[in-house]
Design a protein around this motif. Structure first.
Motif, short mmCIF file in Angstrom:
data_model
loop_
_atom_site.label_atom_id
_atom_site.label_comp_id
_atom_site.label_asym_id
_atom_site.label_seq_id
_atom_site.Cartn_x
_atom_site.Cartn_y
_atom_site.Cartn_z
N THR A 317 0.88 -1.56 -0.19
CA THR A 317 0.06 -0.04 0.54
C THR A 317 1.11 0.96 -0.06
N ALA A 318 1.66 1.57 0.97
CA ALA A 318 2.76 2.24 -0.07
C ALA A 318 2.72 3.06 -0.52
N ALA A 319 3.23 1.23 -1.58
CA ALA A 319 4.18 1.68 -2.98
C ALA A 319 3.26 2.48 -3.62
N GLY A 320 2.29 2.35 -3.49
CA GLY A 320 0.25 2.84 -4.26
C GLY A 320 -0.35 2.07 -4.87
N LEU A 321 -0.17 0.87 -4.65
CA LEU A 321 -0.96 -0.53 -4.68
C LEU A 321 -2.55 -1.14 -3.93
N VAL A 322 -2.73 -1.15 -4.49
CA VAL A 322 -4.78 -1.71 -3.49
C VAL A 322 -4.65 -3.17 -3.61
N VAL A 323 -4.50 -3.42 -2.08
CA VAL A 323 -4.02 -5.00 -2.14
C VAL A 323 -5.96 -4.97 -2.37
N ASP A 324 -6.65 -6.56 -2.76
CA ASP A 324 -7.87 -6.51 -3.55
C ASP A 324 -8.00 -8.03 -2.74
N ASP A 325 -6.44 -8.83 -2.59
CA ASP A 325 -7.58 -10.01 -2.09
C ASP A 325 -5.89 -11.14 -1.29
N ILE A 326 -5.78 -11.69 0.07
CA ILE A 326 -4.96 -12.92 0.35
C ILE A 326 -5.22 -14.07 0.07
N SER A 327 -4.63 -14.63 -0.90
CA SER A 327 -4.81 -16.18 -0.66
C SER A 327 -4.48 -17.14 -0.50
N PRO A 328 -4.17 -18.23 -0.41
CA PRO A 328 -3.12 -19.23 0.43
C PRO A 328 -3.04 -20.02 -0.91
N VAL A 329 -1.33 -20.03 -1.50
CA VAL A 329 -0.92 -20.57 -2.56
C VAL A 329 -0.70 -22.33 -2.33
N ASN A 330 -0.24 -22.49 -1.14
CA ASN A 330 -0.46 -23.77 -0.65
C ASN A 330 0.10 -23.76 0.73
#
Length: 342
Positions: A317-330
């Protein structure tokens, strides 16, 4: 017969922990000697196994006995040595092999660096530059080429084992192009091009890395007409426009290089671009001992850190991105699905 044992009382457990280097050294010795590769499905006597790996039988038995305490190999009642689920992972030909990871985590430079952990904790800075007078990867490539090769093999192993899981997780339908930044030999982008037959993909990494890109992506390969290989340092520039950028396990260095890389991605992609960051976490893992140990190793060699969920989100977020989702890959990786606003 020696087998893995239940946890001993605290005084003995601490005595065992201070000898942790002995376990690491035994794993390294076993991998370098090829013990797991020489041991087939049928148990072998110490004498026969020693002949196969060109060692003395008694020292080899001592090595195997030490490892069997951790569930790596087993010494049977008749004295023969047999595989366990973990010892098979030291085989070169096992589909889930951790042999190269084992070697990488026990390379000679690690034995120089670990004793200086207190210094790294006091200062917050890596110790490798003081040890060798060079930035870590410069040292590897100029002074320790065998370690550099082991690093490349270990990262290839890790990428091969997770690439299909990353591709299975990501829904890129609607996107025409994807760029894998710091993508090593290109296993992730190859898996994504397999999943999406009309998509075009770019692989960006250092020249010495991408020159060994998987043959499928190179001229004459079945994915070559949809793949672009771009040599360069993604921390300096991202000279590729794509609908989706994938950044896997390279935001672990210092905060400055992380900020520069993310700024480069945002500048290259522009508003609406999707950015997927994939990382190990130290606060959401079934293997905290491994992830926290790797976190300390990053402190020693490059001054970096594994992230918590909060620290990763804060940097994105500090870089300017919006985090939409956090998901486990494995069980060991998480994907932070983001976009560039505007």
């Amino acid at each position: 017969m020696t087998t893995a044992q239940a946890a001993p009382p605290p005084p003995m457990r601490l005595r065992e922990l201070v000898f942790g280097a002995a376990c690491a050294a035994a794993l390294r010795a076993s991998a370098r000697l090829g013990v797991a590769d020489a041991l087939g499905e049928e148990p072998m006597t110490p004498e026969d196994l020693a002949a196969a790996v060109k060692t003395e039988p008694r020292p080899l038995l001592r090595l195997v006995r030490a490892l069997s305490c951790y569930g790596v190999f087993v010494e049977q009642p008749d004295g023969r040595i047999a595989h366990t689920e973990m010892s098979r992972l030291l085989r070169e030909d096992d589909p889930h092999s951790l042999r190269n990871i084992t070697l990488w985590c026990t390379e000679p430079w690690t034995w120089d660096a670990w004793p200086k952990l207190d210094e790294a904790v006091r200062t917050g800075h890596n110790v490798v530059e003081d040890l060798y007078g060079k930035e870590f990867f410069t040292y590897l490539n100029e002074d320790a080429p065998e370690s550099a090769e082991i690093f490349n093999r270990a990262m290839t192993t890790s990428s091969e084992q997770s690439a299909r899981e990353v591709a299975a997780l990501l829904d890129l339908s609607g996107a025409d192009s994807v760029a894998d930044l710091g993508g090593g030999q290109g296993h992730v982008v190859a898996s994504l091009l397999d999943k999406y037959p009309t998509m075009h993909g770019s692989l960006l990494d250092l020249p010495r890395v991408v020159e060994n890109a998987v043959p499928r992506l190179r001229e004459g390969g079945d994915l070559a007409d949809r793949a672009r290989i771009v040599p360069g340092d993604v921390r300096a520039a991202v000279p590729v426009r794509a609908d989706v950028y994938v950044i896997k396990n390279i935001l672990e260095w210092d905060d400055d290089s992380t900020a520069r890389l993310l700024a480069n991605v945002i500048a290259a992609g522009g508003p609406g671009t999707r950015v997927v960051v994939i990382e190990n976490l130290v606060d959401d893992s079934p293997s905290m001992r491994f992830s926290t140990a790797m976190d300390l190793l990053l402190l020693l060699n490059v001054g970096g850190a594994k992230h918590t969920t909060e620290s990763m989100v804060s940097r994105l977020t500090a870089a300017g991105l919006v985090v939409d989702d956090i998901s486990p890959v494995n069980p060991y990786l998480h994907a932070f699905d983001c976009h560039v606003p505007g």
